[in-house]
Design a protein around this motif. Structure first.
Motif, PDB file in Angstrom:
ATOM      1  N   ILE A  53     -17.336  18.479 -37.421  1.00 32.21           N
ATOM      2  CA  ILE A  53     -16.216  17.802 -38.090  1.00 32.21           C
ATOM      3  C   ILE A  53     -15.523  18.764 -39.054  1.00 32.21           C
ATOM      4  CG2 ILE A  53     -15.575  15.916 -39.648  1.00 32.21           C
ATOM      5  CD1 ILE A  53     -17.945  14.332 -38.329  1.00 32.21           C
ATOM      6  N   ARG A  54     -16.315  19.559 -39.779  1.00 31.88           N
ATOM      7  CA  ARG A  54     -15.745  20.523 -40.724  1.00 31.88           C
ATOM      8  C   ARG A  54     -14.860  21.538 -40.003  1.00 31.88           C
ATOM      9  NH1 ARG A  54     -16.863  25.406 -42.007  1.00 31.88           N
ATOM     10  NH2 ARG A  54     -18.890  25.439 -41.016  1.00 31.88           N
ATOM     11  N   SER A  56     -13.210  21.040 -37.235  1.00 33.06           N
ATOM     12  CA  SER A  56     -12.123  20.386 -36.505  1.00 33.06           C
ATOM     13  C   SER A  56     -10.840  20.368 -37.327  1.00 33.06           C
ATOM     14  CB  SER A  56     -12.507  18.945 -36.166  1.00 33.06           C
ATOM     15  OG  SER A  56     -13.621  18.918 -35.321  1.00 33.06           O
ATOM     16  N   HIS A  59     -10.336  18.334 -40.540  1.00 34.59           N
ATOM     17  CA  HIS A  59     -11.713  17.967 -40.916  1.00 34.59           C
ATOM     18  C   HIS A  59     -12.038  16.541 -40.498  1.00 34.59           C
ATOM     19  CE1 HIS A  59     -12.050  21.730 -43.010  1.00 34.59           C
ATOM     20  NE2 HIS A  59     -11.020  21.442 -43.766  1.00 34.59           N
ATOM     21  N   GLU A  60     -11.576  16.190 -39.279  1.00 32.35           N
ATOM     22  CA  GLU A  60     -11.865  14.874 -38.735  1.00 32.35           C
ATOM     23  C   GLU A  60     -12.102  14.996 -37.237  1.00 32.35           C
ATOM     24  OE1 GLU A  60      -8.532  12.299 -39.443  1.00 32.35           O
ATOM     25  OE2 GLU A  60      -7.315  13.273 -37.924  1.00 32.35           O
ATOM     26  N   ALA A  61     -12.865  14.043 -36.714  1.00 34.62           N
ATOM     27  CA  ALA A  61     -13.149  14.055 -35.282  1.00 34.62           C
ATOM     28  C   ALA A  61     -13.437  12.645 -34.800  1.00 34.62           C
ATOM     29  CB  ALA A  61     -14.341  14.956 -34.983  1.00 34.62           C
ATOM     30  N   LEU A  66     -17.371  13.932 -30.313  1.00 39.13           N
ATOM     31  CA  LEU A  66     -18.641  14.361 -30.909  1.00 39.13           C
ATOM     32  C   LEU A  66     -19.825  14.112 -29.974  1.00 39.13           C
ATOM     33  CD1 LEU A  66     -18.018  13.063 -34.530  1.00 39.13           C
ATOM     34  CD2 LEU A  66     -18.070  15.464 -33.782  1.00 39.13           C
ATOM     35  N   LEU A  90     -19.000  11.162 -45.066  1.00 36.00           N
ATOM     36  CA  LEU A  90     -17.921  10.913 -44.116  1.00 36.00           C
ATOM     37  C   LEU A  90     -17.256   9.583 -44.408  1.00 36.00           C
ATOM     38  CD1 LEU A  90     -19.746  11.732 -40.721  1.00 36.00           C
ATOM     39  CD2 LEU A  90     -18.240  13.256 -42.026  1.00 36.00           C
ATOM     40  N   TRP A 100     -12.950   7.297 -35.820  1.00 37.57           N
ATOM     41  CA  TRP A 100     -12.716   8.662 -36.272  1.00 37.57           C
ATOM     42  C   TRP A 100     -13.453   8.862 -37.583  1.00 37.57           C
ATOM     43  CZ3 TRP A 100      -9.518  12.646 -34.300  1.00 37.57           C
ATOM     44  CH2 TRP A 100      -8.932  12.340 -33.069  1.00 37.57           C
ATOM     45  N   GLN A 102     -14.066  11.478 -40.953  1.00 35.27           N
ATOM     46  CA  GLN A 102     -13.469  12.547 -41.743  1.00 35.27           C
ATOM     47  C   GLN A 102     -14.414  12.922 -42.873  1.00 35.27           C
ATOM     48  OE1 GLN A 102      -9.700  11.636 -43.655  1.00 35.27           O
ATOM     49  NE2 GLN A 102      -9.066  13.758 -43.380  1.00 35.27           N
TER      50      GLN A 102
END
Length: 116
Positions: A53-54, A56, A59-61, A66, A90, A100, A102
């Protein structure tokens, strides 16, 4: 019996070493909260998820990205993401049918501060 600072007094009544101070030390409540935070990241899958995530964009995925990235089932990944969300690392947002996640930068700062 285990010796404590109170148990180790010299003949004149002074404490043995006397170098222990608690002014800057962590209190019990903070120690318990910190332990919970460390427990949340003390898992290889969770560390991998945080790293993914970091790295991406924004900073979101999405959980849909995932799941294959860590090679685990969607329910297992969702469980790990829930633990990280409950620890405040998160945030979760529903977008259509997908969730999602973040990063929460301030909470990551809390984690980093433990080791300073």
């Amino acid at each position: 019996m285990i010796a404590t600072l109170r148990d180790t007094t010299a003949a004149d009544g002074d404490a043995c070493c006397g170098t222990l101070t608690t002014d800057d030390a962590m209190g019990r409540e903070q120690a318990e909260a910190t332990a919970q935070l460390l427990k949340a990241v003390a898992d290889p899958v969770r560390l991998q998820l945080l790293s993914l995530i970091r790295s991406s964009k924004g900073h979101e995925a999405c959980v849909c990205d995932l799941t294959p990235a860590v090679g685990l089932s969607q329910p297992t990944v969702s469980h790990h993401l829930k633990v990280l969300t409950e620890a405040g690392l998160l945030t979760r947002e529903r977008r259509g049918t997908w969730a999602w996640f973040q990063l929460v930068p301030a909470r990551l700062d809390d984690l980093a501060a433990i080791f300073r």
